[in-house]
Design an enzyme around this catalytic site. Structure first.
Site, short mmCIF file in Angstrom:
data_model
loop_
_atom_site.label_atom_id
_atom_site.label_comp_id
_atom_site.label_asym_id
_atom_site.label_seq_id
_atom_site.Cartn_x
_atom_site.Cartn_y
_atom_site.Cartn_z
N HIS A 1 48.08 26.48 36.27
CA HIS A 1 46.65 26.19 36.40
C HIS A 1 46.37 24.70 36.51
O HIS A 1 45.43 24.28 37.18
CB HIS A 1 45.88 26.80 35.23
CG HIS A 1 45.72 28.28 35.38
ND1 HIS A 1 46.12 29.18 34.45
CD2 HIS A 1 45.23 29.01 36.41
CE1 HIS A 1 45.87 30.40 34.88
NE2 HIS A 1 45.33 30.32 36.07
N ARG B 1 37.32 31.49 37.26
CA ARG B 1 38.22 31.62 36.11
C ARG B 1 37.43 31.23 34.86
O ARG B 1 37.47 30.10 34.40
CB ARG B 1 39.44 30.71 36.30
CG ARG B 1 40.37 31.13 37.44
CD ARG B 1 41.57 30.21 37.55
NE ARG B 1 42.65 30.76 38.34
CZ ARG B 1 42.92 30.42 39.60
NH1 ARG B 1 42.19 29.54 40.23
NH2 ARG B 1 43.95 30.96 40.24
N ARG C 1 35.62 36.53 36.49
CA ARG C 1 36.75 37.23 35.86
C ARG C 1 36.56 37.19 34.35
O ARG C 1 36.19 36.15 33.79
CB ARG C 1 38.05 36.51 36.23
CG ARG C 1 39.26 37.13 35.57
CD ARG C 1 40.53 36.60 36.15
NE ARG C 1 40.80 35.23 35.74
CZ ARG C 1 41.82 34.51 36.21
NH1 ARG C 1 42.64 35.03 37.10
NH2 ARG C 1 42.02 33.30 35.79
N GLU D 1 47.96 42.27 39.88
CA GLU D 1 48.89 41.15 39.75
C GLU D 1 50.12 41.50 38.93
O GLU D 1 50.94 40.65 38.62
CB GLU D 1 48.16 39.92 39.16
CG GLU D 1 47.32 40.22 37.93
CD GLU D 1 46.46 39.04 37.47
OE1 GLU D 1 46.61 37.93 37.99
OE2 GLU D 1 45.63 39.25 36.56
N ASN E 1 49.61 34.75 42.39
CA ASN E 1 50.37 33.86 41.51
C ASN E 1 51.11 34.68 40.46
O ASN E 1 52.33 34.52 40.24
CB ASN E 1 49.45 32.87 40.78
CG ASN E 1 48.61 32.08 41.75
OD1 ASN E 1 49.01 31.86 42.87
ND2 ASN E 1 47.42 31.67 41.32
N ASP E 2 50.35 35.55 39.80
CA ASP E 2 51.00 36.37 38.78
C ASP E 2 51.86 37.46 39.41
O ASP E 2 52.86 37.86 38.84
CB ASP E 2 49.95 36.99 37.85
CG ASP E 2 49.56 36.02 36.76
OD1 ASP E 2 50.47 35.39 36.19
OD2 ASP E 2 48.36 35.86 36.50
N ARG F 1 55.88 31.16 36.08
CA ARG F 1 55.24 30.31 37.10
C ARG F 1 55.07 28.86 36.66
O ARG F 1 54.82 27.99 37.48
CB ARG F 1 53.89 30.91 37.51
CG ARG F 1 52.90 31.01 36.38
CD ARG F 1 51.74 31.91 36.74
NE ARG F 1 50.60 31.18 37.24
CZ ARG F 1 49.38 31.69 37.38
NH1 ARG F 1 49.16 32.97 37.09
NH2 ARG F 1 48.39 30.97 37.83
N CYS G 1 43.26 36.29 46.10
CA CYS G 1 42.76 35.06 45.49
C CYS G 1 43.85 34.19 44.87
O CYS G 1 43.55 33.20 44.22
CB CYS G 1 41.71 35.39 44.44
SG CYS G 1 42.37 36.38 43.11
C1 PEP Z 1 46.70 34.91 40.26
O1 PEP Z 1 47.39 35.28 39.32
O2 PEP Z 1 47.10 34.84 41.43
C2 PEP Z 1 45.30 34.50 40.03
C3 PEP Z 1 44.47 34.34 41.02
O3 PEP Z 1 44.91 34.22 38.79
P1 PEP Z 1 45.48 33.05 37.89
O4 PEP Z 1 46.16 32.04 38.78
O5 PEP Z 1 44.30 32.46 37.19
O6 PEP Z 1 46.41 33.73 36.96
MG MG Z 2 46.56 35.81 37.42
#
Ligand code: PEP
Ligand code: MG
Length: 690
Positions: A291, A399, A435, A531, A554-555, A565, A602
């Site tokens: 993040h 977020r 979210r 995710e 991402n997750d 990550r 996203c």
């Molecule tokens: C993701 O996991 O891709 C996502 C959009 O949420 P975050 O990056 O906040 O976990």
């Molecule tokens: Mg996520």
């Protein structure tokens, strides 16, 4: 009384370690020993390291030393001897020299730009210091509390010194001798205790005021090397404050050209920092999708992460060059290195420069007429205005956990309501998706006890279901704000249908409660973040229960490939283009298509033009990303044909390894869209990718 005249001959002047030696020698005698600069009227007690340092005696400075007492001649002989031996510093000077030598460290550049600035060391977990008025009866207790903090700090420093001696050698450990002397210097301890009594102040505030005063003397010193030693004092003061408050340490004053250097920077800290002065960020940990990196890109901050043990090598005030393009930082850059860069032109990241330009807005249409929505991911209320600036179709992901700017601090329903209402206003007719708090993992560690495996622990929807007061408060605020603007709600980290049903029951109950109390509110569309692999595998079933999906790539990469990550050590295994990840995305898009619900992609993948093309090739028509990246993705998608993207995507889906997929992307993109994708815009061969 006796006196002698001396000259400082050591290259680094009368710096901290030399001063520590002088204090040690002076303390062997009963006589008072006073140093006076011959070119002015500054004088210092030779038994106080803090006073000696404020003499700012660089090489060549001439001093008078005056001794008064029974052993004055012996004391003068000993001090003169120490000066003539350059403070017994010969061996250690080498270390100082090497400390000032240019040092290059490689990491991962997660945004753009090249910045030249000064290190601001930042340690996580710090808190502000507040003033409290102490009753007369309690002043003695307050002084005792301060002395206890000094004792605790001493024990800690002795332990650190011992460890440093073992691991790094005596030369490196020596600086902690100076820290110990600062800590016990009467100029510090006496002044703090006096302040407590005179001002009826709490010990924290007194230590901060006295510390700031000492530091301000340092910032006025002309000699650069000596001035930078102010960070040693800063270190000691921060340690004392941490021990007094029982909390972490804080560096609240940012200079104009601050480069925040930290082991790890929590997103909540970034949210809390005054970023107007921060020019760049360099951290020991982190990856492309952590993040911190996402926010740095959003704010247009130059950032390099994954620098391993870089923090340890820096001091506040050191000069530093951060090159996010090469993923490199250079400490103490030489004049020749600096000359390689052209700092006369704006070195601010190019993505930030777009803020002022006029940009297109609304969805983008590909060459073959497919309309693709480009939405904004936002984290901080200060980013709301960027939705318009970058031409986003509303907010695809808010977020919301970033509203909890301090871990552990929950904000009220009304404060949340105001924030969501402002978000809806900024998003306009395209709406915004809020979210539910995705706390746990790297965010909000202090909201709960530390877990052994936080990414697999009580995170996101699990945290919400276990802390229903928190969840219900947030849901009510969203439903109320939904009456004032166009909002949807998405539930993070859904693993199966059961999670969805439990969360929806809470949402339905809160809607009923609000209606029963006649509080204006609206039923809002509810979606699931996909995710986690189990959600991908049961996507058709989840699709029947929700109004839309959000694909968190991402997750999805993290959990599909079992790669943390935020851990730079495994960043080579974090492969966005792994066939298993593409399979998961494709499967999710198909399941949603069959159920007739929309999908917003996203994760960071959507922010990278080449990957955005691949996503459209798998059928994605709704992408949400870092606002500053929207113009670039828009320009790319406006020049491609989704039919061609589909052909490339299906070849990728048939591949066996991430390397194979990347090779297909390189060769196919180059052949089909040579002007859009020069080699620099494509994944590099056998290197970690976004
Ligand atoms: C993701 O996991 O891709 C996502 C959009 O949420 P975050 O990056 O906040 O976990
Ligand atoms: Mg996520």
């Amino acid at each position: 009384m006796a006196e002698r005249t001396l000259q400082v001959t050591g290259r680094l002047g009368l710096h901290a370690r030399a001063a520590a030696n002088l204090v040690r020698v002076a303390n062997r005698f009963h006589s008072t020993l006073t140093l006076q600069r011959l070119d002015g009227d500054t004088e210092a007690d030779a038994k106080s390291i803090l006073e000696i340092l404020t003499l700012a005696a660089s090489r060549g400075t001439r001093l008078r030393i005056v001794a008064h007492g029974v052993d004055e001649e012996d004391a003068l002989d000993a001090v003169v001897g120490l000066f003539s031996r350059d403070f017994d510093e010969t061996e250690r000077e080498e270390i100082d020299q090497s400390a000032a030598q240019q040092l290059r460290c490689s990491g991962l550049g997660v945004s753009e730009g090249v910045v030249l600035g000064r290190v601001l060391r930042f340690q996580e977990g710090a808190r502000e210091v507040y003033r409290a008025r102490i009753d007369d009866a309690d002043l003695e207790r307050e002084r005792r509390r301060f002395r206890a903090a000094v004792r605790l700090s001493r024990r800690q420093l002795e332990a650190i010194k011992e460890r440093a001696e073992k691991e790094l050698g005596r030369g490196h450990a020596y600086i902690f001798d100076a820290h110990l002397l600062f800590l016990e210097d009467a100029k510090l301890t006496r002044d703090v205790e006096d302040y407590i009594v005179r001002q009826r102040s709490n010990a924290e505030w007194a230590a901060k005021v006295v510390g700031d005063r000492l530091l301000s003397i340092y910032t006025q010193i002309n000699d650069e090397y000596l001035r930078e030693r102010g960070s040693d004092i800063e270190d000691v003061i921060q340690r004392l404050l941490a021990n007094l408050t029982g909390e972490g340490r804080k560096y609240p004053n940012l200079s104009e050209d601050a480069v925040v250097v930290s082991r790890d920077l929590l997103p909540s800290t970034i949210a809390e920092l005054d970023l107007s002065h921060v020019r760049a960020i360099a951290t020991d940990t982190g990856g492309w999708t952590s993040h911190m990196a996402i926010i740095a890109r959003g704010l247009g901050l130059t950032a390099v992460v994954g620098l391993r043990d870089f923090y340890e090598r820096t001091r506040t005030g050191d000069q530093i060059l951060v090159d996010a393009r090469r993923g490199e930082v250079i400490l103490h850059p030489t004049a020749a290195t600096i000359a390689e860069y052209d700092f006369t032109r704006s070195s601010a990241p190019a993505i930030a420069a777009n803020v002022t330009g006029v940009v297109d807005s609304g969805p983008v249409t590909t060459r073959d007429g497919v309309s693709i929505a480009l939405r904004a991911n936002v984290e901080l209320p200060t980013e709301f205005q960027t939705v318009r600036q970058f031409g986003a179709c509303g907010v695809g992901l808010f977020r919301s956990e970033f509203l909890l700017s301090r871990p552990g601090l929950m904000i009220s329903e009304d404060e949340q309501y105001e924030a969501y209402k402002a978000l809806a206003e900024a998003a306009g007719s395209d709406g915004a998706v809020v979210r539910l708090f995705d706390v746990g993992g790297e965010i909000g560690n202090e909201l709960k006890e530390r877990e052994r495996n936080p990414a697999l622990g009580l995170r996101a929807v699990r945290f919400n279901l276990r802390n229903q007061q928190v969840m219900r408060t947030q849901v009510r605020a969203i439903l109320r704000a939904g009456a004032a603007g166009k909002l949807s709600l998405v539930i993070p980290m859904i693993a199966d249908v059961a999670d969805v049903r439990l969360a929806q029951r809470v949402i339905a109950e809160e809607l009923d409660n609000l209606n029963a109390a006649a509080i204006p509110c609206a039923k809002v569309p509810t979606g699931a973040m996909i995710e986690v692999p189990s959600a991908v595998l049961t996507a058709e079933k989840i699709a029947r229960e929700v109004d839309f999906f959000e694909l968190g790539t991402n997750d999805l990469v993290q959990y599909t490939l079992a790669v943390d990550r935020g851990n730079d050590k495994v960043s080579d295994w974090f492969r966005t283009l792994h066939p298993a990840v593409l399979y998961g995305i494709n499967r999710t898009l198909q399941a949603a298509g069959e159920a007739g619900i929309p999908v917003i992609v996203c994760g960071e993948m959507a922010s990278t033009p080449a990957y955005a093309v691949l996503l459209t090739g798998m059928g994605a028509i709704d992408l949400s990303m870092t606002p500053a990246m929207i113009p670039r993705v828009r320009s790319t998608l406006g020049q491609i044909d989704t039919q061609q993207a589909r052909e490339v995507a299906s070849k990728c889906l048939e591949s066996a390894t991430a390397d194979e997929v990347e090779e297909i992307v390189r060769s196919e993109f180059r052949a089909r869209w040579p002007e859009l994708f020069p080699p620099s815009k494509l994944p590099k061969a056998s290197e970690p990718t976004a």
